[in-house]
Scaffold this motif. Sequence first.
Motif, PDB file in Angstrom:
ATOM      1  N   UNK A 188       0.773  -1.060  -0.241  1.00 23.70           N
ATOM      2  CA  UNK A 188      -0.111   0.090   0.056  1.00 23.70           C
ATOM      3  C   UNK A 188       0.871   1.244   0.056  1.00 23.70           C
ATOM      4  N   UNK A 189       0.684   2.138  -0.895  1.00 21.75           N
ATOM      5  CA  UNK A 189       1.519   3.411  -0.991  1.00 21.75           C
ATOM      6  C   UNK A 189       0.352   4.371  -0.557  1.00 21.75           C
ATOM      7  N   UNK A 190       0.829   5.180   0.395  1.00 25.25           N
ATOM      8  CA  UNK A 190      -0.085   6.238   0.895  1.00 25.25           C
ATOM      9  C   UNK A 190       0.576   7.538   0.375  1.00 25.25           C
ATOM     10  N   UNK A 191      -0.363   8.159  -0.524  1.00 27.02           N
ATOM     11  CA  UNK A 191       0.333   9.628  -1.052  1.00 27.02           C
ATOM     12  C   UNK A 191      -0.952  10.553  -0.956  1.00 27.02           C
ATOM     13  N   UNK A 192      -0.754  11.835  -1.495  1.00 28.29           N
ATOM     14  CA  UNK A 192      -1.871  12.746  -1.546  1.00 28.29           C
ATOM     15  C   UNK A 192      -1.498  13.592  -2.702  1.00 28.29           C
ATOM     16  N   UNK A 193      -2.383  13.955  -3.342  1.00 24.88           N
ATOM     17  CA  UNK A 193      -2.296  14.889  -4.545  1.00 24.88           C
ATOM     18  C   UNK A 193      -2.118  16.310  -4.503  1.00 24.88           C
ATOM     19  N   UNK A 194      -1.237  16.947  -3.354  1.00 25.91           N
ATOM     20  CA  UNK A 194      -0.868  17.847  -2.958  1.00 25.91           C
ATOM     21  C   UNK A 194       0.409  18.308  -3.694  1.00 25.91           C
ATOM     22  N   UNK A 195       0.380  19.128  -4.981  1.00 26.02           N
ATOM     23  CA  UNK A 195       1.263  19.458  -5.643  1.00 26.02           C
ATOM     24  C   UNK A 195       1.524  17.814  -6.462  1.00 26.02           C
ATOM     25  N   UNK A 196       2.505  17.883  -7.476  1.00 22.96           N
ATOM     26  CA  UNK A 196       2.610  16.659  -8.466  1.00 22.96           C
ATOM     27  C   UNK A 196       3.659  15.810  -7.803  1.00 22.96           C
ATOM     28  N   UNK A 197       4.514  16.096  -6.997  1.00 21.30           N
ATOM     29  CA  UNK A 197       5.674  15.300  -6.785  1.00 21.30           C
ATOM     30  C   UNK A 197       5.212  14.144  -5.904  1.00 21.30           C
TER      31      UNK A 197
END
Length: 172
Positions: free
Chosen positions: A1-10
């Motif tokens: 499971x990869x946790x990310x958030x689409x705050x900015x593109x990086x």
Amino acid sequence: LILMSDTGGGHSSAAEAIAAAFARDFPERYDVILADGLARAATPPFNHVADWYLPIITYAEAGWGAGFHLTNTPVLEGIALRLMDAVMARGMEHLLREQSPDLVVSMHPLLTTIPHRVLRALDPRVPFVVVVTDLFDGHRLWFDREADLCLVPTDGARAVAQRAGMSDEKMQ
């Protein structure tokens, strides 16, 4: 499971690159799941942080910078973590139970300490890895000192991690 958030593109781009590398190097061996941890786990209205990010850094850059620097201290980090716990812990528990991961990778500073704490309560055997995408001026929230591994992209990020209390043994 990869946790990310689409705050900015990086954060999301790096998460997608890692998922693609797993698919390329280990075809059909791993089921990699990308999850926007803030959108899926935070309570309203905080589950919309990604929608706020661009307008805030565009029209309120000074306020964003002030908030970044104010919360980038040990005392205010603790306050920020208590707030994030109230906003996200229950939803994160639901997400982690639903996905039942064999490994959790965090790609966002707001998705380190609270998800890791929740994961440890559910299954202490599941490794927790942080992949820092900020090159030089990372926020101390990136550096969960209890994470199993913290991947830092530059010597500058390593120095910030060390100042935040991250041990060299846990960094690569």
